[in-house]
Design a protein around this motif. Structure first.
Motif, PDB file in Angstrom:
ATOM      1  N   PHE A 132      36.101  50.076  36.592  1.00 42.11           N
ATOM      2  CA  PHE A 132      35.792  50.220  34.806  1.00 42.11           C
ATOM      3  C   PHE A 132      35.346  49.488  34.549  1.00 42.11           C
ATOM      4  CE2 PHE A 132      37.748  48.710  30.432  1.00 42.11           C
ATOM      5  CZ  PHE A 132      37.390  49.709  29.927  1.00 42.11           C
ATOM      6  N   LEU A 133      34.688  47.680  34.973  1.00 42.75           N
ATOM      7  CA  LEU A 133      34.253  46.581  34.811  1.00 42.75           C
ATOM      8  C   LEU A 133      32.932  47.392  34.982  1.00 42.75           C
ATOM      9  CD1 LEU A 133      35.495  43.514  35.922  1.00 42.75           C
ATOM     10  CD2 LEU A 133      35.520  44.282  33.447  1.00 42.75           C
ATOM     11  N   ASN A 134      32.433  48.137  35.390  1.00 43.55           N
ATOM     12  CA  ASN A 134      30.782  48.854  35.613  1.00 43.55           C
ATOM     13  C   ASN A 134      30.465  49.134  34.716  1.00 43.55           C
ATOM     14  OD1 ASN A 134      29.946  47.996  38.304  1.00 43.55           O
ATOM     15  ND2 ASN A 134      31.420  49.852  39.457  1.00 43.55           N
ATOM     16  N   ILE A 135      31.294  50.098  33.989  1.00 43.77           N
ATOM     17  CA  ILE A 135      31.087  50.674  32.070  1.00 43.77           C
ATOM     18  C   ILE A 135      31.185  49.857  30.852  1.00 43.77           C
ATOM     19  CG2 ILE A 135      31.400  52.644  33.728  1.00 43.77           C
ATOM     20  CD1 ILE A 135      34.437  53.098  32.135  1.00 43.77           C
ATOM     21  N   SER A 136      31.842  49.016  31.043  1.00 42.40           N
ATOM     22  CA  SER A 136      32.906  48.478  29.739  1.00 42.40           C
ATOM     23  C   SER A 136      32.751  46.534  30.703  1.00 42.40           C
ATOM     24  CB  SER A 136      34.001  48.489  30.073  1.00 42.40           C
ATOM     25  OG  SER A 136      34.612  48.064  28.300  1.00 42.40           O
ATOM     26  N   PRO A 137      31.803  46.463  30.513  1.00 42.25           N
ATOM     27  CA  PRO A 137      31.972  44.727  31.551  1.00 42.25           C
ATOM     28  C   PRO A 137      32.803  43.597  30.663  1.00 42.25           C
ATOM     29  CG  PRO A 137      29.611  45.295  30.411  1.00 42.25           C
ATOM     30  CD  PRO A 137      29.972  46.487  30.739  1.00 42.25           C
ATOM     31  N   ASN A 138      32.804  44.035  28.936  1.00 42.06           N
ATOM     32  CA  ASN A 138      34.167  42.978  28.121  1.00 42.06           C
ATOM     33  C   ASN A 138      35.356  43.501  28.711  1.00 42.06           C
ATOM     34  OD1 ASN A 138      33.464  41.063  26.248  1.00 42.06           O
ATOM     35  ND2 ASN A 138      33.958  42.696  24.598  1.00 42.06           N
ATOM     36  N   ASN A 139      35.811  43.691  29.719  1.00 43.83           N
ATOM     37  CA  ASN A 139      37.210  44.104  29.907  1.00 43.83           C
ATOM     38  C   ASN A 139      37.913  45.004  29.143  1.00 43.83           C
ATOM     39  OD1 ASN A 139      36.737  41.221  30.541  1.00 43.83           O
ATOM     40  ND2 ASN A 139      38.270  41.942  29.181  1.00 43.83           N
ATOM     41  N   ARG A 140      37.328  46.098  27.910  1.00 49.95           N
ATOM     42  CA  ARG A 140      37.802  46.283  26.930  1.00 49.95           C
ATOM     43  C   ARG A 140      37.276  47.916  26.555  1.00 49.95           C
ATOM     44  NH1 ARG A 140      39.709  41.964  27.346  1.00 49.95           N
ATOM     45  NH2 ARG A 140      40.357  40.138  24.922  1.00 49.95           N
ATOM     46  N   MET A 141      38.813  48.782  26.172  1.00 46.03           N
ATOM     47  CA  MET A 141      38.482  49.415  25.985  1.00 46.03           C
ATOM     48  C   MET A 141      38.046  50.060  24.737  1.00 46.03           C
ATOM     49  SD  MET A 141      40.761  51.947  24.915  1.00 46.03           S
ATOM     50  CE  MET A 141      41.597  50.490  23.618  1.00 46.03           C
ATOM     51  N   PRO A 142      37.325  51.462  24.355  1.00 50.46           N
ATOM     52  CA  PRO A 142      37.302  52.605  24.845  1.00 50.46           C
ATOM     53  C   PRO A 142      35.862  52.103  25.387  1.00 50.46           C
ATOM     54  CG  PRO A 142      36.708  52.372  22.405  1.00 50.46           C
ATOM     55  CD  PRO A 142      37.458  51.754  22.568  1.00 50.46           C
ATOM     56  N   ALA A 143      35.793  53.248  26.508  1.00 47.25           N
ATOM     57  CA  ALA A 143      34.284  53.426  26.877  1.00 47.25           C
ATOM     58  C   ALA A 143      34.212  55.100  27.240  1.00 47.25           C
ATOM     59  CB  ALA A 143      33.966  52.554  28.327  1.00 47.25           C
ATOM     60  N   ILE A 144      32.972  55.172  27.303  1.00 41.11           N
ATOM     61  CA  ILE A 144      32.768  56.111  27.067  1.00 41.11           C
ATOM     62  C   ILE A 144      31.769  56.399  28.573  1.00 41.11           C
ATOM     63  CG2 ILE A 144      33.155  57.770  25.361  1.00 41.11           C
ATOM     64  CD1 ILE A 144      30.320  58.021  24.859  1.00 41.11           C
ATOM     65  N   VAL A 145      31.597  57.261  29.407  1.00 44.13           N
ATOM     66  CA  VAL A 145      30.647  57.911  30.197  1.00 44.13           C
ATOM     67  C   VAL A 145      30.105  59.775  29.904  1.00 44.13           C
ATOM     68  CG1 VAL A 145      30.222  58.614  32.538  1.00 44.13           C
ATOM     69  CG2 VAL A 145      31.374  56.732  31.901  1.00 44.13           C
ATOM     70  N   ASP A 146      28.797  59.079  29.423  1.00 44.18           N
ATOM     71  CA  ASP A 146      28.739  60.799  29.269  1.00 44.18           C
ATOM     72  C   ASP A 146      27.278  61.314  30.512  1.00 44.18           C
ATOM     73  OD1 ASP A 146      27.352  63.510  28.432  1.00 44.18           O
ATOM     74  OD2 ASP A 146      26.528  62.362  26.418  1.00 44.18           O
ATOM     75  N   PRO A 147      27.844  62.686  30.645  1.00 47.56           N
ATOM     76  CA  PRO A 147      26.339  62.827  31.992  1.00 47.56           C
ATOM     77  C   PRO A 147      25.593  63.939  31.648  1.00 47.56           C
ATOM     78  CG  PRO A 147      29.019  64.318  31.692  1.00 47.56           C
ATOM     79  CD  PRO A 147      29.407  62.842  30.402  1.00 47.56           C
TER      80      PRO A 147
END
Length: 232
Positions: A46-61
Motif C-alpha cells: 500500500f505504501l508503494n501507492i500511498s506513501p503517506n500511509n493514508r487512504m484513499p488511493a487509486i490505481v488506474d490501469p
C-alpha cells in the motif's frame, strides 16, 4: 472494455469522496479495503501507492498514455478523475478556480478541523476542555462559511462539482462535531440536496458493513494504531 479503477478504500469521509465521484461518473471500479483499524495502511504494497500511509488511493490501469498510474490524496484523486472524465470539474479556467479554491478549503480546513473535533470529543482518553472547545468552535465557524457561501447559490462552486463531493461526507457526522444544522439553514438545504442524489447515497453506502464492524470508540488497539504512530 475499460479496465476498472482499483480503489484502496475505507468508509470514512475521505474515502466517501472517491466512491461518490466514481458512482457519479459511472467509471468501473473495484474496491480493495484498507482496514485502518488493523494497520493495513502501513503494509509495503500500500505504501508503494500511498506513501503517506493514508487512504484513499487509486490505481488506474488506463492512465495517461495508456499506462497505469497511481494517485494518492483525495483532492488529487478527485481532480484526476474530473480531468479523465470531463465531469464535475470544469475546463473553463474561471469556473475551475471556483471549484479548486473550495476543494482546497475542504482539504485544508473542513476535513482536518472536523477530524480533530471527532478526536477530542469522542476518542481522546482524557476529556480536554480546551481541545473540545477549540475544534468544536472552529467547525462551527467553517459551517458558517459554508452557510454564507450557499445563501445565493445551490452548490459551493455554483454547479454541482467535486467540491460538493469532497465536503458532504464531513457534514454527515455533524452531531459528533457538536453542530446543529438547524443553525445553518443554507447549509442544511445544500446537505439534504446533495445527500438525495442516488450516486451519493450509493457512494456513502460502500463498505458500511465493514465500518459497522469496527467500533473505534471502544477499540483501544485500533485507536493506538490510528492515533499513536510516529515516523518509523
Amino acid at each position: 472494455m475499460t479496465a476498472p479503477i482499483e480503489l484502496h478504500y475505507w468508509p470514512t469521509p475521505n474515502g466517501w469522496k472517491i466512491t461518490i465521484m466514481l458512482e457519479e461518473t459511472g467509471l468501473p471500479y473495484t474496491v480493495k479495503y484498507v482496514n485502518i483499524g488493523k494497520g493495513e495502511q502501513f503494509e509495503p504494497a500500500f505504501l508503494n501507492i500511498s506513501p503517506n500511509n493514508r487512504m484513499p488511493a487509486i490505481v488506474d490501469p488506463d492512465g495517461p498514455g495508456g499506462e497505469p498510474v497511481s494517485v494518492f490524496e483525495s483532492g488529487a484523486i478527485l481532480q484526476y478523475l474530473g480531468r479523465k472524465t470531463g465531469k464535475f470539474y470544469p475546463a473553463d479556467e474561471r469556473a475551475r478556480v471556483e471549484v479548486e479554491q473550495w476543494l482546497f478549503w475542504q482539504v485544508g480546513g473542513l476535513g482536518p478541523m472536523a477530524g480533530q473535533a471527532h478526536h477530542f470529543r469522542g476518542y481522546a482518553p482524557e476529556k480536554i476542555e480546551y481541545g473540545i472547545n477549540r475544534y468544536t468552535n472552529e467547525v462551527n465557524r467553517l459551517y458558517g462559511v459554508m452557510n454564507r457561501r450557499l445563501a445565493d447559490r445551490e452548490f459551493l462552486a455554483g454547479d454541482y462539482s467535486i467540491t460538493d463531493m469532497a465536503s458532504v461526507g464531513w457534514v454527515i457526522p455533524h452531531e459528533r462535531q457538536g453542530q446543529d444544522l438547524n443553525d445553518f439553514p443554507n447549509l442544511r438545504r445544500w446537505f439534504e440536496t446533495v445527500m438525495a442524489r442516488p450516486a451519493v447515497a450509493r457512494g456513502v453506502a460502500i463498505g458500511k458493513e465493514e465500518r459497522d464492524r469496527m467500533n473505534l470508540a471502544v477499540d483501544k488497539e485500533a485507536q493506538n494504531i490510528l492515533f499513536g504512530q510516529r515516523a518509523r
